[in-house]
Write a protein that holds these residues in place. Structure first.
Motif, PDB file in Angstrom:
ATOM      1  N   ILE A 106       0.525  23.550  -4.037  1.00  0.00           N
ATOM      2  CA  ILE A 106       1.627  22.598  -3.915  1.00  0.00           C
ATOM      3  C   ILE A 106       2.900  23.210  -4.494  1.00  0.00           C
ATOM      4  CG2 ILE A 106       2.440  20.277  -4.509  1.00  0.00           C
ATOM      5  CD1 ILE A 106       0.013  20.297  -2.710  1.00  0.00           C
ATOM      6  N   GLN A 107       4.006  22.969  -3.789  1.00  0.00           N
ATOM      7  CA  GLN A 107       5.324  23.245  -4.343  1.00  0.00           C
ATOM      8  C   GLN A 107       5.910  21.906  -4.773  1.00  0.00           C
ATOM      9  OE1 GLN A 107       7.209  26.305  -4.727  1.00  0.00           O
ATOM     10  NE2 GLN A 107       8.364  24.843  -5.995  1.00  0.00           N
ATOM     11  N   PHE A 108       5.985  21.687  -6.070  1.00  0.00           N
ATOM     12  CA  PHE A 108       6.445  20.395  -6.586  1.00  0.00           C
ATOM     13  C   PHE A 108       7.957  20.255  -6.416  1.00  0.00           C
ATOM     14  CE2 PHE A 108       2.289  20.387  -8.473  1.00  0.00           C
ATOM     15  CZ  PHE A 108       1.963  19.043  -8.575  1.00  0.00           C
ATOM     16  N   THR A 148       3.046  19.677   4.483  1.00  0.00           N
ATOM     17  CA  THR A 148       3.041  18.210   4.509  1.00  0.00           C
ATOM     18  C   THR A 148       3.351  17.674   3.113  1.00  0.00           C
ATOM     19  OG1 THR A 148       0.662  18.182   4.092  1.00  0.00           O
ATOM     20  CG2 THR A 148       1.390  18.101   6.403  1.00  0.00           C
ATOM     21  N   GLU A 149       3.890  16.456   3.079  1.00  0.00           N
ATOM     22  CA  GLU A 149       4.215  15.823   1.799  1.00  0.00           C
ATOM     23  C   GLU A 149       2.931  15.406   1.087  1.00  0.00           C
ATOM     24  OE1 GLU A 149       6.812  14.644  -1.154  1.00  0.00           O
ATOM     25  OE2 GLU A 149       7.424  15.507   0.797  1.00  0.00           O
ATOM     26  N   ILE A 150       2.911  15.672  -0.207  1.00  0.00           N
ATOM     27  CA  ILE A 150       1.754  15.311  -1.033  1.00  0.00           C
ATOM     28  C   ILE A 150       2.148  14.155  -1.945  1.00  0.00           C
ATOM     29  CG2 ILE A 150       0.129  16.078  -2.804  1.00  0.00           C
ATOM     30  CD1 ILE A 150      -0.363  17.277  -0.060  1.00  0.00           C
ATOM     31  N   SER A 161       7.904  15.675 -15.453  1.00  0.00           N
ATOM     32  CA  SER A 161       9.102  14.850 -15.316  1.00  0.00           C
ATOM     33  C   SER A 161       9.175  14.194 -13.942  1.00  0.00           C
ATOM     34  CB  SER A 161      10.358  15.702 -15.551  1.00  0.00           C
ATOM     35  OG  SER A 161      10.408  16.177 -16.881  1.00  0.00           O
ATOM     36  N   VAL A 162       8.739  14.918 -12.893  1.00  0.00           N
ATOM     37  CA  VAL A 162       8.725  14.337 -11.546  1.00  0.00           C
ATOM     38  C   VAL A 162       7.801  13.126 -11.509  1.00  0.00           C
ATOM     39  CG1 VAL A 162       8.009  14.730  -9.161  1.00  0.00           C
ATOM     40  CG2 VAL A 162       9.359  16.462 -10.350  1.00  0.00           C
ATOM     41  N   VAL A 163       6.604  13.261 -12.091  1.00  0.00           N
ATOM     42  CA  VAL A 163       5.663  12.135 -12.144  1.00  0.00           C
ATOM     43  C   VAL A 163       6.286  10.977 -12.919  1.00  0.00           C
ATOM     44  CG1 VAL A 163       3.419  11.376 -12.997  1.00  0.00           C
ATOM     45  CG2 VAL A 163       3.638  13.616 -11.896  1.00  0.00           C
ATOM     46  N   ALA A 164       6.928  11.282 -14.074  1.00  0.00           N
ATOM     47  CA  ALA A 164       7.537  10.233 -14.900  1.00  0.00           C
ATOM     48  C   ALA A 164       8.653   9.524 -14.137  1.00  0.00           C
ATOM     49  CB  ALA A 164       8.075  10.837 -16.196  1.00  0.00           C
ATOM     50  N   GLU A 165       9.499  10.288 -13.416  1.00  0.00           N
ATOM     51  CA  GLU A 165      10.602   9.669 -12.669  1.00  0.00           C
ATOM     52  C   GLU A 165      10.077   8.713 -11.607  1.00  0.00           C
ATOM     53  OE1 GLU A 165      13.910  13.307 -13.013  1.00  0.00           O
ATOM     54  OE2 GLU A 165      12.762  12.982 -11.161  1.00  0.00           O
ATOM     55  N   LYS A 166       9.030   9.107 -10.904  1.00  0.00           N
ATOM     56  CA  LYS A 166       8.492   8.247  -9.848  1.00  0.00           C
ATOM     57  C   LYS A 166       7.901   6.962 -10.428  1.00  0.00           C
ATOM     58  CE  LYS A 166       9.669  11.188  -6.749  1.00  0.00           C
ATOM     59  NZ  LYS A 166      10.870  10.894  -5.910  1.00  0.00           N
ATOM     60  N   ASP A 202       0.826  -1.211   0.000  1.00  0.00           N
ATOM     61  CA  ASP A 202       0.000   0.000   0.000  1.00  0.00           C
ATOM     62  C   ASP A 202       0.854   1.253   0.000  1.00  0.00           C
ATOM     63  OD1 ASP A 202      -2.226  -1.567  -0.010  1.00  0.00           O
ATOM     64  OD2 ASP A 202      -2.558  -1.459   2.171  1.00  0.00           O
ATOM     65  N   ALA A 203       2.010   1.174   0.717  1.00  0.00           N
ATOM     66  CA  ALA A 203       2.882   2.345   0.770  1.00  0.00           C
ATOM     67  C   ALA A 203       3.450   2.660  -0.592  1.00  0.00           C
ATOM     68  CB  ALA A 203       4.019   2.101   1.768  1.00  0.00           C
ATOM     69  N   GLN A 204       3.649   1.615  -1.379  1.00  0.00           N
ATOM     70  CA  GLN A 204       4.182   1.828  -2.717  1.00  0.00           C
ATOM     71  C   GLN A 204       3.108   2.266  -3.706  1.00  0.00           C
ATOM     72  OE1 GLN A 204       5.876  -2.144  -3.047  1.00  0.00           O
ATOM     73  NE2 GLN A 204       7.946  -1.283  -2.972  1.00  0.00           N
ATOM     74  N   GLN A 205       1.859   2.253  -3.313  1.00  0.00           N
ATOM     75  CA  GLN A 205       0.785   2.675  -4.186  1.00  0.00           C
ATOM     76  C   GLN A 205       0.743   4.190  -4.318  1.00  0.00           C
ATOM     77  OE1 GLN A 205      -1.430   0.776  -5.898  1.00  0.00           O
ATOM     78  NE2 GLN A 205      -0.403  -1.076  -5.221  1.00  0.00           N
ATOM     79  N   GLN A 206       1.491   4.921  -3.535  1.00  0.00           N
ATOM     80  CA  GLN A 206       1.527   6.374  -3.580  1.00  0.00           C
ATOM     81  C   GLN A 206       2.921   6.831  -4.021  1.00  0.00           C
ATOM     82  OE1 GLN A 206      -1.143   8.417  -2.597  1.00  0.00           O
ATOM     83  NE2 GLN A 206      -2.414   6.597  -2.288  1.00  0.00           N
ATOM     84  N   ILE A 207       2.953   7.913  -4.821  1.00  0.00           N
ATOM     85  CA  ILE A 207       4.252   8.478  -5.205  1.00  0.00           C
ATOM     86  C   ILE A 207       4.300   9.927  -4.735  1.00  0.00           C
ATOM     87  CG2 ILE A 207       4.593   6.945  -7.179  1.00  0.00           C
ATOM     88  CD1 ILE A 207       3.667   9.224  -8.986  1.00  0.00           C
ATOM     89  N   PRO A 208       5.377  10.335  -4.019  1.00  0.00           N
ATOM     90  CA  PRO A 208       5.486  11.716  -3.530  1.00  0.00           C
ATOM     91  C   PRO A 208       5.860  12.652  -4.673  1.00  0.00           C
ATOM     92  CG  PRO A 208       7.435  10.467  -2.924  1.00  0.00           C
ATOM     93  CD  PRO A 208       6.519   9.503  -3.582  1.00  0.00           C
ATOM     94  N   VAL A 209       5.178  13.807  -4.734  1.00  0.00           N
ATOM     95  CA  VAL A 209       5.436  14.735  -5.841  1.00  0.00           C
ATOM     96  C   VAL A 209       5.739  16.157  -5.363  1.00  0.00           C
ATOM     97  CG1 VAL A 209       4.053  13.439  -7.511  1.00  0.00           C
ATOM     98  CG2 VAL A 209       2.951  15.183  -6.078  1.00  0.00           C
ATOM     99  N   GLY A 210       5.346  16.504  -4.097  1.00  0.00           N
ATOM    100  CA  GLY A 210       5.578  17.871  -3.649  1.00  0.00           C
ATOM    101  C   GLY A 210       5.160  18.085  -2.213  1.00  0.00           C
TER     102      GLY A 210
END
Length: 672
Positions: free
Chosen positions: A251-253, A18-20, A47-52, A3-11
């Motif tokens: 959000i600050q990405f 708090t982390e989003i 690019s951040v989304v693609a990297e994650k 479940d923890a891997q089901q989320q990707i941090p982006v900003g």
């Protein structure tokens, strides 16, 4: 994956610090939209989304319009496919299926770089084919996969003009989710993006925007307070709106970790990082497709070159054929001029014989009686020689010859003595009877099939003297035969030519009838054939050889049946009479619906015109018009001819007492 891997941090949430994180499944299968003016950070966010996603080995294909995503290769083995040397492999629409297979079946991440294609149509076709393949394969595989489209306003514009590529992207946005295919659109002008796409997105990211039209879009979707606040966002800041938590957060990405190939160049030296390459096996598979394409293109080029050579050869042969036909026409005209010169002293000259022979000249060489023209010229020479010989004999025996013997000799030659004034010499009753008997006997020996000679009361014009004017007299009598009974022979002659044509050639003749003048390829297509010029000219040749069309110059031909009728009657018929005979001929190849309206009439008139009696059969059309416009009844228009001699049964060939052998053969052949 936990479940923890089901989320990707982006900003980071600017208000709550708090982390989003974003849910992976929603990103991969949903619809997203990232927007912001140039330099505001939208490409960094993508690019951040693609990297994650690449960190988790998840499927992604990025459509790169500006060539700024190759920096991902600094950390990831990603296939860079496009049109220039910067790419791992140069691809074309033929590679679309293989690219989709690599992305979905072998889990190879791909950057599809369309920035290097000089032709926009080629880039659009490549993208269209790749998206089609992805959509089709996802219907079967149901594997979560994300398609990222840079500068999406170029494909799905708000103002219309959307091509097939844009329609396919809209289809993915509406129906891709249930198959597992997600899409993210990126644009710096939200006002230019089709609103149907934006309003259906599950998550939207709004970076800094300053143009009124763009901020109005923010106001309609997020609210008026965000419309003014979006102008003050810093680099990398954005309002993030998501459907899964129904929130709007500032959000600050994060900053992307790989090389920023899209950064604005500065004064510092540009250092390109070392990029990772993909497996040579993958590139080899794509290169084999390229090699196959090049081989096919080479074969096509060779075939085109060979086709051009054949086309040039066909053109040369056609030109040579036209030159040969021109020479043949010149020879025919020369022969007709000789005959016309022989006709001129007798009745003032005229084209009647020439017109009759031109009708025969239009027939195919193998169907034409090849010695007609030669026999007429030969008869002329023989007649001259015979006359000179008789004149010499008459001079030698003049002192000792008896008048009765001279009269008998003249009768044996088939003529009567004519004095200098042109009047016929009158004999006594006994002498006249003897002359008539001699004439009858000689005529029967000369032509057993011909009619009985006329009585001595006939005018000199009805006698056939063997003189220099013999050829002209025979030609005129053949013309009389046409007047008195060979109208059906002309009709049957032309019909026989048409009936001998193949079906497709008759269809081409119908095309020429409708168009007046056209070219063989157009006629072939109209008749149901293809556009191949070789086929067209092959099926065009029987019509041309039959004389039913004539060369009109510059590769076009004209419908010639009316001209053949006019020439057969030496242009002495009016147009209504010509049209009537032509329609009688055309019954054998023109459908009834077309027969009763002019060839140049509007097709909508077909069927609206009542039957006006045109298009009669040859038997029905007999004896209603003569060559000079009068009735064909010999009792009214032929006072010098005996009615019993003119009228004949349907199966008999009309004859005339003075017909020459050549004219009679033509009339009999026409009847057959």
């Amino acid at each position: 994956m936990t479940d923890a891997q089901q989320q990707i941090p982006v900003g980071v949430d600017q208000e709550q610090d708090t982390e989003i994180s974003l849910p992976v499944v929603e990103l991969l299968t949903g619809r997203g939209f990232i927007t912001g003016k140039s330099g505001s950070g939208k490409s960094n966010t993508a690019s951040v989304v693609a990297e994650k996603l690449l960190d988790s080995a998840l499927g992604i294909l990025i459509v790169d319009v500006d060539g700024e995503y190759y920096g991902l290769k600094e950390e990831y083995e990603i296939l860079h496919a496009g049109a220039d040397d910067e790419c791992d492999i140069v691809v074309s629409p033929e590679h679309a299926e293989k690219l989709a297979n690599l992305a979905l079946e072998q889990n190879v991440p791909i950057i599809l770089d369309v920035s290097g294609y000089l032709e926009e149509e080629t880039a659009n076709e490549l993208l269209l084919e790749v998206v089609k393949q992805l959509f089709a394969k996802e219907k079967r595989m149901k594997k979560p996969f994300l398609l990222v489209i840079e500068e999406c306003h170029e494909y799905i514009p708000e103002g219309g003009g959307m091509d097939e590529t844009g329609k396919m992207l809209i289809k993915v946005g509406k129906r891709g989710r249930k198959h597992g295919l997600g899409i993210v659109g990126i644009s710096q002008r939200p006002a230019d993006v089709k609103k149907d796409f934006i309003t259906q997105c599950d998550w939207l990211c709004w970076h800094r925007l300053t143009w009124d039209n763009d901020t109005k879009v923010v106001g309609r979707i997020l609210g008026s307070k965000y419309a003014s606040a979006v102008e003050d966002l810093g680099d990398g800041e954005a309002f993030l709106m998501t459907d899964w938590d129904e929130s709007i957060r500032r959000i600050q990405f994060h900053r992307k970790e790989t090389f920023d190939a899209g950064a604005t160049p500065g004064l510092d030296d540009f250092e390109r990082p070392e990029l990772k390459s993909v497996s040579s096996d993958l590139v080899g598979e794509l290169e084999s497709i390229s090699d196959e394409k090049e081989r096919r293109e080479s074969e096509i080029a060779d075939l085109k070159q060979e086709l051009e050579k054949k086309d040039r050869r066909i053109a040369d042969l056609e030109r040579e054929l036209e030159e040969a036909r021109d020479l043949s026409d010149m020879a025919d005209q020369f022969a007709q001029a000789l005959l016309g010169k022989a006709e001129a002293p007798y009745r003032g000259g005229g084209p009647s014989r020439a017109g009759a022979e031109r009708l025969d000249a239009g027939r195919p060489d193998d169907a034409r009686d090849g010695d007609d023209g030669q026999s007429v010229l030969k008869s002329y020479d023989e007649a001259v020689a015979a006359t000179e010989k008789r004149a010499q004999e008459a001079d030698a025996d003049e002192s000792s010859a008896e008048p009765a013997a001279e009269s008998g000799a003249s009768a044996a030659d088939g003529g009567a003595e004519v004095d200098d004034s042109g009047a016929a010499d009158t004999n006594d009753s006994n002498g006249g009877a003897a002359d008539a008997d001699a004439t009858n006997a000689d005529a029967a020996d000369a032509d057993a099939a011909g009619p009985a000679p006329e009585s001595e009361s006939s005018t000199p014009d009805d006698v056939d003297p063997v003189t220099r004017d013999d050829v002209a007299e025979s030609a005129l009598r053949f013309d009389d035969a046409i007047e008195l009974g060979t109208r059906e022979a002309v009709i049957e002659e032309l019909r026989s030519r048409i009936e001998a044509l193949p079906e497709l050639s008759r269809g081409m003749l119908r095309h020429y009838r409708r168009e007046g003048a056209s070219d063989p390829v157009a006629a072939h297509i109209d008749a149901g054939g293809d556009g191949d010029s070789g086929h067209a000219y092959s099926r065009h040749r029987p019509i041309r050889r039959a004389g039913l069309i004539r060369h009109a110059g510059r590769g076009s031909y004209a419908y010639a049946v009316p001209d053949l009728v006019r020439e057969a009657y030496a242009d002495r018929l009016d147009e209504e009479q010509v049209a009537e005979i032509v329609r009688a001929v055309e019954r054998v190849f023109v459908p009834p619906a077309e027969l009763n309206y002019p060839p140049d009439a509007d097709p909508s008139e077909v069927g609206d015109r009542p039957d006006d009696g045109v298009g009669l059969d040859a038997d029905d059309a007999n004896a209603d018009v003569t060559a000079d416009g009068g009735s064909a009844d010999p009792s009214t228009d032929a006072p010098d001819a005996d009615i019993d001699e003119v009228e004949s049964d349907e199966d008999e060939t009309p004859t005339d007492p003075g017909l020459s052998d050549a004219a009679r053969r033509f009339a009999e052949r026409s009847e057959r």
